[in-house]
Design a protein around this motif. Structure first.
Motif, PDB file in Angstrom:
ATOM      1  N   SER A  54       7.851   4.511   4.509  1.00  0.00           N
ATOM      2  CA  SER A  54       7.815   5.814   3.843  1.00  0.00           C
ATOM      3  C   SER A  54       9.184   6.486   3.816  1.00  0.00           C
ATOM      4  O   SER A  54       9.432   7.353   2.983  1.00  0.00           O
ATOM      5  CB  SER A  54       6.805   6.730   4.553  1.00  0.00           C
TER       6      SER A  54
ATOM      7  N   LEU B 274       0.379   7.605   4.369  1.00  0.00           N
ATOM      8  CA  LEU B 274      -1.088   7.638   4.411  1.00  0.00           C
ATOM      9  C   LEU B 274      -1.690   6.450   3.665  1.00  0.00           C
ATOM     10  O   LEU B 274      -2.678   5.850   4.120  1.00  0.00           O
ATOM     11  CB  LEU B 274      -1.595   8.953   3.822  1.00  0.00           C
ATOM     12  N   CYS B 275      -1.099   6.093   2.525  1.00  0.00           N
ATOM     13  CA  CYS B 275      -1.617   4.949   1.758  1.00  0.00           C
ATOM     14  C   CYS B 275      -1.405   3.639   2.510  1.00  0.00           C
ATOM     15  O   CYS B 275      -2.279   2.767   2.514  1.00  0.00           O
ATOM     16  CB  CYS B 275      -0.942   4.892   0.389  1.00  0.00           C
TER      17      CYS B 275
ATOM     18  N   ALA C  74       4.358   1.447   8.322  1.00  0.00           N
ATOM     19  CA  ALA C  74       4.061   2.416   7.268  1.00  0.00           C
ATOM     20  C   ALA C  74       5.043   3.588   7.304  1.00  0.00           C
ATOM     21  O   ALA C  74       5.521   4.041   6.254  1.00  0.00           O
ATOM     22  CB  ALA C  74       2.623   2.920   7.405  1.00  0.00           C
TER      23      ALA C  74
ATOM     24  N   LEU D 110      -5.989  -0.379   7.351  1.00  0.00           N
ATOM     25  CA  LEU D 110      -7.335  -0.249   7.912  1.00  0.00           C
ATOM     26  C   LEU D 110      -8.370  -0.964   7.044  1.00  0.00           C
ATOM     27  O   LEU D 110      -9.295  -1.593   7.562  1.00  0.00           O
ATOM     28  CB  LEU D 110      -7.695   1.230   8.056  1.00  0.00           C
ATOM     29  N   LEU D 111      -8.205  -0.870   5.728  1.00  0.00           N
ATOM     30  CA  LEU D 111      -9.121  -1.578   4.821  1.00  0.00           C
ATOM     31  C   LEU D 111      -9.060  -3.084   5.045  1.00  0.00           C
ATOM     32  O   LEU D 111     -10.104  -3.753   5.142  1.00  0.00           O
ATOM     33  CB  LEU D 111      -8.768  -1.230   3.374  1.00  0.00           C
TER      34      LEU D 111
ATOM     35  N   GLY E 296       1.305   4.240  -3.077  1.00  0.00           N
ATOM     36  CA  GLY E 296       1.270   5.677  -2.825  1.00  0.00           C
ATOM     37  C   GLY E 296       2.521   6.366  -3.336  1.00  0.00           C
ATOM     38  O   GLY E 296       2.459   7.442  -3.955  1.00  0.00           O
TER      39      GLY E 296
ATOM     40  N   ILE F 107      -1.255   3.185   5.773  1.00  0.00           N
ATOM     41  CA  ILE F 107      -2.215   3.136   6.879  1.00  0.00           C
ATOM     42  C   ILE F 107      -3.623   2.856   6.354  1.00  0.00           C
ATOM     43  O   ILE F 107      -4.377   2.058   6.940  1.00  0.00           O
ATOM     44  CB  ILE F 107      -2.184   4.462   7.665  1.00  0.00           C
ATOM     45  N   SER F 108      -3.984   3.482   5.243  1.00  0.00           N
ATOM     46  CA  SER F 108      -5.327   3.279   4.668  1.00  0.00           C
ATOM     47  C   SER F 108      -5.542   1.828   4.253  1.00  0.00           C
ATOM     48  O   SER F 108      -6.601   1.239   4.516  1.00  0.00           O
ATOM     49  CB  SER F 108      -5.520   4.210   3.467  1.00  0.00           C
ATOM     50  N   ILE F 109      -4.538   1.240   3.590  1.00  0.00           N
ATOM     51  CA  ILE F 109      -4.659  -0.158   3.162  1.00  0.00           C
ATOM     52  C   ILE F 109      -4.754  -1.082   4.376  1.00  0.00           C
ATOM     53  O   ILE F 109      -5.536  -2.048   4.383  1.00  0.00           O
ATOM     54  CB  ILE F 109      -3.460  -0.554   2.270  1.00  0.00           C
TER      55      ILE F 109
ATOM     56  N   GLY G 100       0.820  -1.207   0.000  1.00  0.00           N
ATOM     57  CA  GLY G 100       0.000   0.000   0.000  1.00  0.00           C
ATOM     58  C   GLY G 100       0.852   1.253   0.000  1.00  0.00           C
ATOM     59  O   GLY G 100       0.588   2.208  -0.749  1.00  0.00           O
ATOM     60  N   SER G 101       1.893   1.271   0.842  1.00  0.00           N
ATOM     61  CA  SER G 101       2.815   2.400   0.847  1.00  0.00           C
ATOM     62  C   SER G 101       3.518   2.540  -0.498  1.00  0.00           C
ATOM     63  O   SER G 101       3.736   3.653  -0.996  1.00  0.00           O
ATOM     64  CB  SER G 101       3.860   2.223   1.964  1.00  0.00           C
TER      65      SER G 101
END
Length: 348
Positions: free
Chosen positions: A267, A140-141, A263, A147-148, A119, A143-145, A115-116
Motif C-alpha cells: 500500500s 484493506l483489499c 499488504a 483472507l478469501l 484496490g 487483506i480481504s483477498i 488484491g492490493s
C-alpha cells in the motif's frame, strides 16, 4: 560402548547446531553491512553527490542550502521506505514459502499483492482518489483477498497446494480486472496508475514511514518469535501435531502477520515485483537449511529493493522504477524454478 556412541551422536548434533547458528549469525552481520552501505549510497546520491559529512549534518538538523531539501525530503523517505518495505516483503515471502513448503507460495504469485493493486486501481481510476486514502483502500483489499484465499483453501481440509492453486487462479482474475480498469480509464489517470503498479519509491512521504515501521515491528516480531514453529511445520502436519504444535493457531498467526506485512508494504510503494519471491530462497542458500532465516530473508529483501533502486536511478540514461529492475531480476529465476518443477513432476 552404547553410552559412548550416544554421547558422540549428541556431541555431533550439538556441534552441528553451533555451526549452523554461527553461520547464520555471520551471514546476518554481512547482510546488515551491505544493507547499511546501500542505504548510505541512496542518501548521498541525488541531483548531485553529497559528502557523508554533509549528509550527517543535515540529518542532525543543520540547514544547508540545496542539500537539506534533497536529503531530508527526497532521499531520506526513499531510503527508509526501501529499507522497511524490502524487509517486510522478504520476511513475508519467506514465511509463506516455509509454511506451504513451496517456493511458488509467494504473495506476489498467489494473488495478495494483486488484491492490493485492484484496490489502488479502483481508487485512482474510478473514485479519483490520491494520497493516503489510496494506500488505506489497497491495504484493506490486500487483506480481504488474503483472507478469501485462506478460507477457500480450508474448504474440505487445508492444503498448501490447494491454497497456491486458488491463489494463482484469483491472481489471474484480479489481473484481468486491472487490465479492464486500465482500458476503461481516462488517459489522464493512466500514468498515475501505471506508476503505482510498477512499484516505485518515488513520492513516498516521510509521514508514511512511522506507520510502516510500527507494522513491521509488531508483525515481523511475531513471525520471528514463531520461527521455531516454522521449522517444525516444515516436517509436515502430522509431525508438528505429534510434537505438540497447535498447527491451526500457529499457521493463522503466521499467515495473518505475513499478510499484514505484505499488504501494508504494497500500500506504500505498490507491488515491487519478485522481492518476496526471491528473498527466502536466497536467504536459505546463504544461511543454510535448518537455521532460522526470517531475519536474513528480510535483509535480502532490503538489499534487493535498495540495490534495484540505485540501478534504476543511476545505471541508465532513463530512470526506471524499482519494480521494473526487480522484475528483470526475478523473471529468469521464476522460469528456472518452473522448469525444475516440471522436470521433477512436483514441488521444487
Amino acid at each position: 560402548m552404547i553410552l559412548s556412541t550416544k554421547e558422540n551422536n549428541i556431541n555431533t548434533l550439538k556441534n552441528g547446531y553451533r555451526c549452523r547458528k554461527l553461520r547464520a549469525g555471520l551471514v546476518t552481520i554481512f547482510l546488515m553491512i551491505i544493507t547499511f552501505a546501500l542505504s548510505t549510497q541512496i542518501l548521498v546520491n541525488g541531483t548531485s553527490r553529497y559528502p557523508l559529512e554533509v549528509v550527517f549534518r543535515v540529518l542532525m538538523g543543520e540547514e544547508i542550502q540545496g542539500a537539506s531539501f534533497v536529503i531530508r525530503t527526497l532521499n531520506l523517505p526513499r531510503m527508509l521506505a526501501g529499507l522497511l518495505v524490502g524487509i517486510s516483503f522478504g520476511i513475508a515471502g519467506s514465511t509463506f514459502q516455509t509454511i506451504l513448503r513451496n517456493p511458488l507460495a509467494s504473495p506476489d504469485i498467489i494473488g495478495i499483492t494483486a488484491g492490493s493493486s485492484v484496490g489502488a486501481m479502483v481508487s485512482i481510476l474510478i473514485l479519483n482518489l490520491s494520497g493516503t486514502i489510496v494506500s488505506i483502500i489497497a491495504l484493506l483489499c490486500g487483506i480481504s483477498i488474503a483472507l478469501l484465499i485462506y478460507m477457500l483453501s480450508k474448504v474440505g481440509g487445508f492444503s498448501g497446494a490447494k491454497l497456491i492453486l486458488i491463489g494463482i487462479g484469483i491472481q489471474a482474475m484480479l489481473n484481468s480486472v486491472i487490465s479492464f480498469l486500465l482500458l476503461k480509464a481516462s488517459q489522464y489517470d493512466i500514468p498515475a496508475a501505471y506508476r503505482w503498479l510498477s512499484g516505485s519509491l518515488n513520492g513516498v512521504q516521510l509521514t508514511s514511514i512511522p506507520k510502516l515501521f510500527i507494522v513491521l515491528i509488531i508483525f515481523g516480531s511475531l513471525i520471528i518469535i514463531f520461527g521455531k514453529h516454522l521449522r517444525i511445520l516444515e516436517l509436515g502436519e502430522e509431525s508438528a501435531i505429534t510434537l505438540g504444535v497447535r498447527t491451526d493457531v500457529v499457521r493463522l498467526v503466521l499467515v495473518l502477520s505475513a499478510v499484514f506485512l505484505i499488504a501494508f508494504a504494497t500500500s506504500i510503494t505498490g507491488p515491487i515485483a519478485f522481492v518476496a519471491f526471491l528473498s527466502g530462497p536466497i536467504a536459505i542458500r546463504l544461511v543454510g537449511y535448518g537455521a532460522p532465516n526470517e531475519l536474513a530473508a528480510g535483509l535480502v529483501g532490503a538489499i534487493l529493493v535498495l540495490g534495484a533502486d540505485l540501478i534504476g536511478q543511476f545505471a541508465f540514461q532513463t530512470r526506471f522504477p524499482v519494480g521494473v529492475i526487480t522484475g528483470i531480476l526475478g523473471s529468469p529465476y521464476l522460469l528456472m524454478l518452473l522448469i525444475r518443477i516440471n522436470r521433477r513432476g512436483g514441488t521444487a
